[in-house]
Design a protein around this motif. Structure first.
Motif: not given
Length: 266
Positions: A3, A32, A34, A59, A69, A89, A92-93, A97, A160
């Motif tokens: 991400t 993806q 963000i 997104t 959020k 983020l 959260d995800l 990254f 992560k």
């Protein structure tokens, strides 16, 4: 799953159009993206389409939604808020990254994960703020810079698990949630003392030195779009917009920049 996290502030839309136009140099491919921005989503999509930026895997989150959020109500100042977004983020995800600022892009292949470990981009420590950042990182996690390198290069790959380990260290050391712990170090004031990039990089280089990898950024110094043709880009691996008028550029300048670098990297 990779991400990418990008914040696009007011006046930075055309910087981002440049930054998102050179993904062919990023490896592994981004799964993806963000984008967190206060800019109207319909407007930003229209501009991305004009610049041929693929929105299919993007997104969009508004600042207000991200604040709620990610529970960043106390991170009010814009400087600290955008850094809280990136760390929030990460927390959260799932997956790994690539944090990419809206004012940077690679013009040579950049393998930002190698052997499942991040490859940081660095530059030599060169200004007084690097010492300010390091001092506050030391207060947060007790680690100092072990290389004369800064991680404030606008690209930050991160695992992560590294984030979870860093978060656990912060929360254990301060006996409070990580957001509160960082805020407890100093006032969120105009000194702009916090750098998420320095926190993430200094932690990894200390806590997991066997898996620590980096490359150095290299590019000519330019101050205006008219200097592109006169500059030597043969050894450059990245393009950054460090100051106005390149940072916060006009739409026509973004087209010139993209056209130029597409041509010389073809």
């Amino acid at each position: 799953m990779i991400t990418r996290i990008m914040t696009i502030g007011p006046g930075r839309l055309y910087d981002a159009c440049c930054a998102l136009s050179f993904d062919e140099f990023l490896y592994p491919a981004i799964d993806q993206t963000i984008v967190v921005t206060p800019i109207d989503q319909l407007f930003i999509r229209e501009k991305f389409d004009q610049f041929k930026v693929d929105c299919s895997n993007i997104t969009f989150l508004t600042d207000a939604i991200a604040r709620e959020k990610l529970d960043l109500g106390e991170w009010k100042d814009a400087w600290y808020f955008q850094q809280g977004i990136k760390l929030g983020l990460l927390d959260d995800l799932p997956g790994d990254f690539l944090i990419q600022d809206a004012d940077v892009f690679a013009i040579q292949p950049y393998q930002y994960f190698k052997n499942n470990q991040p490859v940081f981009r660095t530059e030599e420590v060169w200004n007084d703020y690097h010492a300010v950042y390091e001092d506050r990182v030391n207060k947060i996690i007790g680690f100092e810079r072990i290389h004369n390198q800064s991680y404030v290069t606008e690209f930050m790959p991160y695992q992560k698990q590294d984030w979870l380990n860093l978060k656990a260290l912060i929360e254990t050391r301060h006996n409070k949630p990580w957001k509160d712990a960082i805020r407890s170090v100093d006032h969120f004031d105009d000194t702009k003392w916090f750098s998420e990039y320095e926190l993430l990089g200094i932690y990894k280089s200390n806590a997991d030195s066997d898996n620590y990898q980096y490359i150095k950024d290299n590019m000519p110094v330019i101050h205006h779009v008219n200097q592109l043709e006169q500059s030597n880009w043969s050894q450059a691996n990245v393009v950054k917009f460090k100051a106005r008028p390149l940072k916060g550029m006009k739409e026509q300048d973004a087209h010139k920049i993209i056209d130029y670098f597409k041509r010389i990297t073809a």
